[in-house]
Design a protein around this motif. Structure first.
Motif, PDB file in Angstrom:
ATOM      1  N   SER A  39       0.936  -1.166   0.265  1.00  0.00           N
ATOM      2  CA  SER A  39       0.067  -0.067   0.021  1.00  0.00           C
ATOM      3  C   SER A  39       0.782   1.252   0.026  1.00  0.00           C
ATOM      4  N   SER A  40       0.404   2.239  -0.472  1.00  0.00           N
ATOM      5  CA  SER A  40       1.037   3.384  -0.790  1.00  0.00           C
ATOM      6  C   SER A  40       0.430   4.707   0.435  1.00  0.00           C
ATOM      7  N   ALA A  41      -0.486   4.279   1.301  1.00  0.00           N
ATOM      8  CA  ALA A  41      -1.110   4.896   2.079  1.00  0.00           C
ATOM      9  C   ALA A  41       0.018   5.283   3.526  1.00  0.00           C
ATOM     10  N   PRO A  42      -0.159   6.230   3.760  1.00  0.00           N
ATOM     11  CA  PRO A  42       1.072   6.779   4.955  1.00  0.00           C
ATOM     12  C   PRO A  42       0.748   5.999   6.165  1.00  0.00           C
ATOM     13  N   VAL A  43       1.954   5.882   6.785  1.00  0.00           N
ATOM     14  CA  VAL A  43       2.039   5.075   8.052  1.00  0.00           C
ATOM     15  C   VAL A  43       2.008   6.180   8.977  1.00  0.00           C
ATOM     16  N   LYS A  44       0.925   6.335   9.881  1.00  0.00           N
ATOM     17  CA  LYS A  44       0.414   7.519  10.721  1.00  0.00           C
ATOM     18  C   LYS A  44       0.901   7.201  12.068  1.00  0.00           C
ATOM     19  N   VAL A  45       1.686   7.830  12.522  1.00  0.00           N
ATOM     20  CA  VAL A  45       2.353   7.750  14.099  1.00  0.00           C
ATOM     21  C   VAL A  45       2.037   8.855  15.032  1.00  0.00           C
ATOM     22  N   GLY A  46       1.374   8.705  15.841  1.00  0.00           N
ATOM     23  CA  GLY A  46       1.334   9.655  16.937  1.00  0.00           C
ATOM     24  C   GLY A  46       2.139   9.818  18.045  1.00  0.00           C
ATOM     25  N   LEU A  47       3.142  10.728  18.181  1.00  0.00           N
ATOM     26  CA  LEU A  47       3.552  10.639  19.517  1.00  0.00           C
ATOM     27  C   LEU A  47       3.287  11.596  20.445  1.00  0.00           C
ATOM     28  N   VAL A  48       2.690  10.928  21.431  1.00  0.00           N
ATOM     29  CA  VAL A  48       2.246  11.574  23.009  1.00  0.00           C
ATOM     30  C   VAL A  48       3.206  11.873  23.754  1.00  0.00           C
ATOM     31  N   TYR A  49       4.024  12.908  24.084  1.00  0.00           N
ATOM     32  CA  TYR A  49       4.995  12.914  24.973  1.00  0.00           C
ATOM     33  C   TYR A  49       5.148  14.298  25.673  1.00  0.00           C
ATOM     34  N   SER A  50       6.019  14.704  26.636  1.00  0.00           N
ATOM     35  CA  SER A  50       6.186  15.698  27.443  1.00  0.00           C
ATOM     36  C   SER A  50       7.171  16.705  26.539  1.00  0.00           C
ATOM     37  N   LYS A  51       6.415  17.582  25.601  1.00  0.00           N
ATOM     38  CA  LYS A  51       7.190  18.533  25.041  1.00  0.00           C
ATOM     39  C   LYS A  51       7.444  19.760  26.144  1.00  0.00           C
ATOM     40  N   SER A  52       6.430  19.767  26.846  1.00  0.00           N
ATOM     41  CA  SER A  52       6.509  20.808  28.012  1.00  0.00           C
ATOM     42  C   SER A  52       6.286  20.279  29.289  1.00  0.00           C
ATOM     43  N   GLY A  53       6.146  21.003  30.470  1.00  0.00           N
ATOM     44  CA  GLY A  53       5.914  20.378  31.835  1.00  0.00           C
ATOM     45  C   GLY A  53       7.243  19.898  32.398  1.00  0.00           C
ATOM     46  N   PRO A  54       7.337  19.499  33.550  1.00  0.00           N
ATOM     47  CA  PRO A  54       8.440  19.018  34.285  1.00  0.00           C
ATOM     48  C   PRO A  54       9.532  18.068  33.727  1.00  0.00           C
ATOM     49  N   LEU A  55       8.990  17.418  32.745  1.00  0.00           N
ATOM     50  CA  LEU A  55       9.657  16.407  32.087  1.00  0.00           C
ATOM     51  C   LEU A  55      10.186  16.833  30.741  1.00  0.00           C
ATOM     52  N   ALA A  56      10.007  17.943  30.540  1.00  0.00           N
ATOM     53  CA  ALA A  56      10.463  18.565  29.103  1.00  0.00           C
ATOM     54  C   ALA A  56      11.772  17.967  28.651  1.00  0.00           C
ATOM     55  N   ASP A  91       1.719  17.160  22.649  1.00  0.00           N
ATOM     56  CA  ASP A  91       2.255  17.467  23.958  1.00  0.00           C
ATOM     57  C   ASP A  91       1.473  17.391  25.214  1.00  0.00           C
ATOM     58  N   ASP A  92       1.651  16.275  26.227  1.00  0.00           N
ATOM     59  CA  ASP A  92       0.994  15.852  27.146  1.00  0.00           C
ATOM     60  C   ASP A  92       1.261  16.770  28.241  1.00  0.00           C
ATOM     61  N   ALA A  93       2.304  17.506  28.378  1.00  0.00           N
ATOM     62  CA  ALA A  93       3.073  18.286  29.549  1.00  0.00           C
ATOM     63  C   ALA A  93       2.794  17.255  30.601  1.00  0.00           C
ATOM     64  N   GLY A  94       2.997  16.185  30.649  1.00  0.00           N
ATOM     65  CA  GLY A  94       3.183  15.252  31.861  1.00  0.00           C
ATOM     66  C   GLY A  94       1.753  14.823  32.368  1.00  0.00           C
ATOM     67  N   HIS A 111      -4.955   6.860  13.375  1.00  0.00           N
ATOM     68  CA  HIS A 111      -3.629   6.462  13.778  1.00  0.00           C
ATOM     69  C   HIS A 111      -3.911   5.224  14.637  1.00  0.00           C
ATOM     70  N   LYS A 112      -3.078   4.206  13.911  1.00  0.00           N
ATOM     71  CA  LYS A 112      -2.914   2.906  14.496  1.00  0.00           C
ATOM     72  C   LYS A 112      -1.788   2.600  15.366  1.00  0.00           C
ATOM     73  N   ILE A 113      -0.970   3.761  15.331  1.00  0.00           N
ATOM     74  CA  ILE A 113       0.337   3.386  16.275  1.00  0.00           C
ATOM     75  C   ILE A 113       0.630   4.835  17.021  1.00  0.00           C
ATOM     76  N   ILE A 114       0.610   4.530  18.258  1.00  0.00           N
ATOM     77  CA  ILE A 114       0.888   5.804  19.249  1.00  0.00           C
ATOM     78  C   ILE A 114       2.225   5.609  20.105  1.00  0.00           C
ATOM     79  N   ALA A 115       3.118   6.318  20.217  1.00  0.00           N
ATOM     80  CA  ALA A 115       4.127   6.249  20.655  1.00  0.00           C
ATOM     81  C   ALA A 115       4.530   7.284  21.804  1.00  0.00           C
ATOM     82  N   GLY A 116       5.626   7.369  22.583  1.00  0.00           N
ATOM     83  CA  GLY A 116       5.898   8.557  23.580  1.00  0.00           C
ATOM     84  C   GLY A 116       5.781   8.221  24.991  1.00  0.00           C
TER      85      GLY A 116
END
Length: 405
Positions: A39-56, A91-94, A111-116
């Motif tokens: 397939s040529s459909a994109p692989v959609k990956v979501g990164l849910v992580y601390s871009k801000s907050g105490p663990l930025a 950004d989940d900010a922790g 999205h079928k893939i979540i990371a972070g």
């Protein structure tokens, strides 16, 4: 919650096994080649992580490592077969509530893939959501043992608390009959570390007790004196926050390092000067520090991160590993796996590959990531640098098999 100073969040591993089909050992780049008719459909990956907050700062390292790992695993193409990898950052900010809201939005958009998951509290909540919606979840720096065995669709790209504690115990050798004291803040964080040490080392025959220090403490002398007088075989220090330097100074002044082995977790490089004059007397357990792995993959990671203007540190490797796992999973069924979470799960269970730290294996039974760990020391005085004391092979620090929920 990921490790900050010695942030070792606890989640007790349980036993039992679930039989699954393991894949063959291979290179993380193999999955990026795809195949005819993919397939040529994109692989959609979501990164849910601390871009801000105490663990930025941890989140920044994770993201830099992920970008480097994606480039490495796709051989610079940013494609899995014919499919472009599209990464969306949240950004989940922790905050677990923000993380769940963000993950729900990503899942709703296909999205079928979540990371972070920089923080343990976030990882547990996002894992539950992933299991409900049958999407692949690859947790990041979050250390809680609860992620291992959390469900069919939950994996991890970093280490877990059990591996941290076993690495600390390496300073004792055989722990049976030894006395271990946990020196920690009297908080949920400190209590969690006490419980972890009692479970892991107490279960191996050690006697474990604790010295709990109120969070409001400014004079650490009485507590340091108590640690000296206890004379344990191992003093495990679990500390986080701005009082660390005063605490370490008190331990040194009261001669604690003369009567016992002191172990704590090696945090990000920016924190190393806070140990002050006692830095060279501390035995550090280490998930990772720049140069610890000594592998070709680590060199590739370092080259890419440095070229992009970043610096390799404690959690860079977790992002790099996550990208390797995702590329392998997405390319595992000739292009279809990006939309088929069950196929991705099957591809990862039992997979062994060459990571920046060394050989890594996703244990099929509970999705624990079996990996090397390190004992380290700091040298260099006012400008500390980490040096490898001992590399512990994956089997030496492997957690017991958890029952997959």
């Amino acid at each position: 919650m990921s490790m900050r100073q010695t942030r070792l969040a606890v989640g007790l591993a349980m036993s039992a096994a679930l039989l699954t089909t393991a894949t063959a050992c291979g290179s993380p780049q193999q999955a990026a080649t795809g195949g005819d008719g993919a397939s040529s459909a994109p692989v959609k990956v979501g990164l849910v992580y601390s871009k801000s907050g105490p663990l930025a700062s941890y989140g920044k390292e994770y993201l830099e490592g992920f970008k480097a790992g994606l480039d490495y695993a796709t051989k610079g193409s940013n494609k899995v077969g014919k499919r472009t990898v599209e990464v969306t950052e949240v950004d989940d900010a922790g905050d677990p509530a923000k993380a769940v809201a963000g993950a729900k939005d990503l899942i709703g958009k296909g999205h079928k893939i979540i990371a972070g998951s920089t923080a343990s509290g976030v990882a547990v909540q996002v894992s539950a959501l992933a299991e409900q919606n049958k999407v692949l979840f690859v947790s990041g720096p979050a250390a809680t043992d609860a992620v291992t065995g959390a469900g069919k669709y939950t994996f991890r790209s970093g280490r877990q608390t059990w591996q941290d504690i076993r690495t600390a115990a390496a300073s004792l050798g055989d722990v049976k009959g030894k006395k271990v004291t946990v020196f920690a803040q009297d908080s949920a964080f400190g209590q969690a570390n006490v419980a972890a040490v009692k479970s892991v080392l107490g279960g191996a025959g050690a006697t474990a007790d604790e010295i709990m220090v109120p969070a409001s403490t400014s004079d650490f002398t009485p507590f340091a004196t108590k640690a000296h007088d206890a004379k344990p075989d191992l003093l495990f220090v679990a500390w986080a926050g701005t009082t660390a330097q005063a605490m370490w100074t008190a331990l040194g002044q009261q001669g604690v390092f003369d009567v016992t082995t002191v172990v704590t977790g090696l945090d990000i490089a920016a924190t190393w000067p806070t140990y002050g004059p006692v830095a060279g007397k501390i035995s550090f357990l280490s998930h990772y520090f720049a140069g610890a792995g000594g592998t070709e993959a680590e060199k590739a990671m370092t080259d890419r991160v440095t070229k992009a203007g970043g610096t390799v540190d404690l959690f860079t490797v977790d992002g790099f590993t996550a990208a390797q796992m995702i590329v392998h999973a997405a390319g595992s069924t000739n292009g279809a796996a990006g939309d088929d979470a069950d196929a991705m799960v099957k591809s990862l269970e039992g997979w062994s590959f060459d990571g920046a730290k060394g050989k890594l294996t996703v244990r099929a039974e509970d999705h624990a990531l079996l990996q090397p760990m390190f004992n380290a020391k700091l040298t260099g005085g006012a400008t500390p640098r980490a040096e490898l004391v001992k590399k512990l092979e994956p089997e030496a620090v492997a957690p017991p098999v958890a029952t997959k929920k």
